[in-house]
Structure formats: structure tokens, C-alpha cells
Motif scaffolding. Structure first.
Motif, PDB file in Angstrom:
ATOM      1  N   PRO A  30       0.831  -1.209   0.000  1.00  0.00           N
ATOM      2  CA  PRO A  30       0.000   0.000   0.000  1.00  0.00           C
ATOM      3  C   PRO A  30       0.861   1.252   0.000  1.00  0.00           C
ATOM      4  O   PRO A  30       2.012   1.227   0.436  1.00  0.00           O
ATOM      5  N   ASP A  56      -5.691   4.232   0.633  1.00  0.00           N
ATOM      6  CA  ASP A  56      -4.320   4.617   0.983  1.00  0.00           C
ATOM      7  C   ASP A  56      -3.832   5.799   0.156  1.00  0.00           C
ATOM      8  O   ASP A  56      -2.640   6.118   0.156  1.00  0.00           O
ATOM      9  N   ALA A 122      -0.140  -6.763  -7.178  1.00  0.00           N
ATOM     10  CA  ALA A 122      -0.572  -6.363  -5.833  1.00  0.00           C
ATOM     11  C   ALA A 122      -1.232  -7.545  -5.136  1.00  0.00           C
ATOM     12  O   ALA A 122      -1.880  -8.372  -5.787  1.00  0.00           O
ATOM     13  N   LEU A 126      -4.958  -6.208  -0.808  1.00  0.00           N
ATOM     14  CA  LEU A 126      -4.958  -4.811  -1.232  1.00  0.00           C
ATOM     15  C   LEU A 126      -5.984  -4.568  -2.343  1.00  0.00           C
ATOM     16  O   LEU A 126      -6.729  -3.578  -2.313  1.00  0.00           O
ATOM     17  N   ASP A 130      -9.302  -2.193  -2.284  1.00  0.00           N
ATOM     18  CA  ASP A 130      -9.606  -1.219  -3.340  1.00  0.00           C
ATOM     19  C   ASP A 130     -11.048  -1.385  -3.820  1.00  0.00           C
ATOM     20  O   ASP A 130     -11.784  -0.399  -3.967  1.00  0.00           O
TER      21      ASP A 130
END
Length: 348
Positions: A30, A56, A122, A126, A130
Motif C-alpha cells: 500500500p 491509501d 498487488a 490490497l 480497493d
């Protein structure tokens, strides 16, 4: 012979120690929110372009196709692209749905298109965060609309992983277009060992598939679209080994979690899919089991990127009809996927 075997065993042991000492495959982390960050928001642009500023502070660009003349959409699709692709992958479906009152927001996932850290994969934790953030932002923007998440290929893997997790996004429906379910459990031992080692020894090195290996593998029957995609500067053609490892990890998570997704789900699959082939899809559906909230549709003439196939409108129409009434038959008459695969020798 015993000396030779002892030496061979020692060699394998030494190799294992070397590989285990190597760093685990890289995944992007992040971001640190910038000074003055006030939380997630939608950063609107012009001509349907903009960006989601997520939890983030990362900026994930989007393309949006909306109904004309200021009409409010009755449904909104949040669309997730496939591996090495980007938000324009829904550029054919988006306008078609918009003409029928369905708005589409397609965004670049981290590591792809114009999103941060291009080429670096990623972690699922994460990308799921999102998606939760983006669904929340879109729901606040369109409070009266049916909120739908549609994932194609790797985007389908991301979607399943998020909705099969402990804190699923607050959407109403899920659409999966040939979702990526070719995880570790359905890879060959050779693939598993090779990728495991390559991701640790050469993780950041990029590679393009050799022409001889992909010459007879097609993602669609729409040749014009394949050429356009290959020439698109936002497409990634040379892939890091650690990103491939991350993709297979994600597809394994999707394989495991498909059976625990609780939202009403429509899974679409083409009989000519050469990317997510029939055996991994059969195994994933058998593992998921019979679920009242999971409807599937098998297109004998469909390929992998169903929304860009020459018969793409058949898929668009089925999705629209299912969003209007999930209990009604699909206009195409497409039958369920698993029985078709169980009857196909190529899926064994």
C-alpha cells in the motif's frame, strides 16, 4: 549407485536451501497517504475519465460510460479488467450497456494501465480493499441504482476473492466473465515448480511468451480487437516472473472461494477458451458445488475475452437481462457450464 544417490540427494538439498533463502516473490504494498489526505473520493475528469482515490491515497484511473441526456442509470457496473490489460477492455460493452440505461465504471487495477507501480502485482488483500472502497464510492454516487461488479479473467479472480472474503464489497450482484481459476491446484507439477523457482530467482525479470508457444493460442475470434490490444501502449506485453506468481496465487484464491460467494452471481464461459481451459474451470465449479445463488452460462462459440468476441452482443444482452430479472431465462438460451464441461473429454 548409493554414492551417486547420496550425491544427488545432497544436490537437491543444497538447491532447496538456496531457493528457500531467496526472497519471497515481490508484491507491491500500500502507498503512504499524502500529507493532507482526507479519505477516499471520486476525482471526476472530462469525457468519462477520472480516478478513484482509494483508502491509501492511491489513484486508480477509470473510464465511465453513462446513459445519454443526463438519464440516471437503473444499474451500475463496476468493471475489472484482465491480466496485463486495462480499463479500456470494456470499451465495446460500456456503450452498449449505456444505451440501455446501465452505467459502467471500468478502472485500472494496481500494477496495470495508468495505476501505480505498473508491472508489479498487488496482493489480494490490497485489491480487495480497493474494490470495497470503490463500490462504496459508487454506491454513494448512485444510491438508487443496482450496484454490480463484473470481472473478466483476472478481474474475475479479483472479484471472487473479494466477495468470498470475510468483508465482501457492498454490491448487489456479481458477474464473472471467464474468471481466472487456473491456480496452483490445477497447474501441472512442471508449471508449479518452474514458476516457484523463477519467481524467486528472477522475480523482477520480464519475459514475453515466445511466438512458437502462443502462435495457436487465441483469446478471441475478434482479430481486429486482438491487434488493437497488442498495439495499445497501456497493455503490458512483457511480464515479470513475480507477477505471474502473484497471478497464480490469486487464481488459486478464486478457485477456493468461488463456492462461498453469497451475492447472486452469473458466471459466463466460452467453449473455445484457450486461456482458462476447460479442465481448471470444471474443477473450480465442481469444488464450488451446487449453489442457489450461482447461475452459469455456456457459450459453445465463445472465447476467453467474451465481452470483445464477435458475438459480444449476445453476452451483453444476457447480462442486461439477468440484471433485470435473475430468475428469468437468458435471451441466448445458454445452458449451464458444468454439465457441458463434464460431457467434454477435453475437460478431463
Amino acid at each position: 549407485m548409493s554414492i551417486w544417490r547420496s550425491g544427488l540427494t545432497a544436490g537437491f538439498l543444497a538447491l532447496s536451501l538456496v531457493l528457500s533463502a531467496c526472497a519471497t516473490p515481490h508484491l507491491q504494498g500500500p502507498q503512504t497517504p499524502p500529507l493532507g489526505f482526507n479519505g477516499p473520493r471520486i476525482e471526476a475528469g472530462t469525457e468519462g475519465r477520472g480516478a478513484f482515490i482509494v483508502q491509501d491515497g492511491a489513484r486508480l484511473p477509470y473510464l465511465r460510460w453513462s446513459p445519454e441526456n443526463g438519464r440516471q442509470p437503473w444499474a451500475v457496473i463496476i468493471a475489472l479488467h484482465g491480466f496485463n490489460d486495462h480499463y479500456a477492455s470494456f470499451r465495446l460493452a460500456g456503450p452498449w450497456w449505456a444505451a440501455r440505461g446501465i452505467e459502467t465504471w471500468a478502472y485500472d487495477q494496481r500494477g496495470f494501465g495508468l495505476a501505480p507501480h505498473r508491472g508489479e502485482f498487488a496482493p489480494e488483500s490490497l485489491t480487495s480493499a480497493d474494490l470495497r472502497t470503490i463500490v462504496s464510492l459508487v454506491r454513494a454516487e448512485r444510491p438508487k441504482a443496482l450496484i454490480v461488479v463484473a470481472g473478466e479473467s483476472m478481474g474475475g479472480s479479483s472479484t471472487i476473492s473479494a466477495f468470498g472474503g470475510q468483508t465482501p464489497p457492498d454490491a448487489d450482484r456479481v458477474v464473472l466473465l471467464a474468471p481466472g481459476v487456473w491456480g496452483w491446484s490445477s497447474q501441472s507439477p512442471f508449471n508449479r515448480a518452474g514458476l516457484w523457482a523463477a519467481a524467486r530467482l528472477m522475480g523482477a525479470r520480464t519475459v514475453e511468451p515466445p511466438a512458437f508457444a502462443v502462435r495457436h493460442i487465441r483469446a478471441s475470434d475478434n482479430t481486429q480487437e486482438l491487434i488493437r490490444n497488442g498495439r495499445d501502449p497501456q497493455s503490458i506485453l512483457s511480464t515479470r516472473f513475480d507477477s505471474m506468481h502473484g497471478l497464480v496465487d490469486l487464481m488459486e484464491t478464486a478457485t477456493v472461494r468461488l463456492g462461498v460467494v453469497e451475492k447472486p452471481t452469473l458466471l459466463l464461459y466460452g467453449g473455445n477458451d484457450q486461456i482458462i481451459t476447460k479442465r481448471p474451470m470444471r474443477l473450480a465449479l465442481e469444488r464450488a458445488g451446487e449453489r442457489p445463488n450461482l447461475q452459469t452460462a455456456y457459450y459453445p462459440n465463445g472465447w476467453h475475452i467474451l465481452n470483445r468476441d464477435l458475438q459480444g452482443e449476445v453476452v451483453y444482452r444476457d447480462v442486461e437481462a439477468w440484471l433485470r430479472d435473475a430468475a428469468a431465462p437468458l435471451p441466448s438460451g445458454a445452458g449451464p457450464v458444468l454439465p457441458a464441461l463434464q460431457a467434454d473429454p477435453k475437460a478431463r
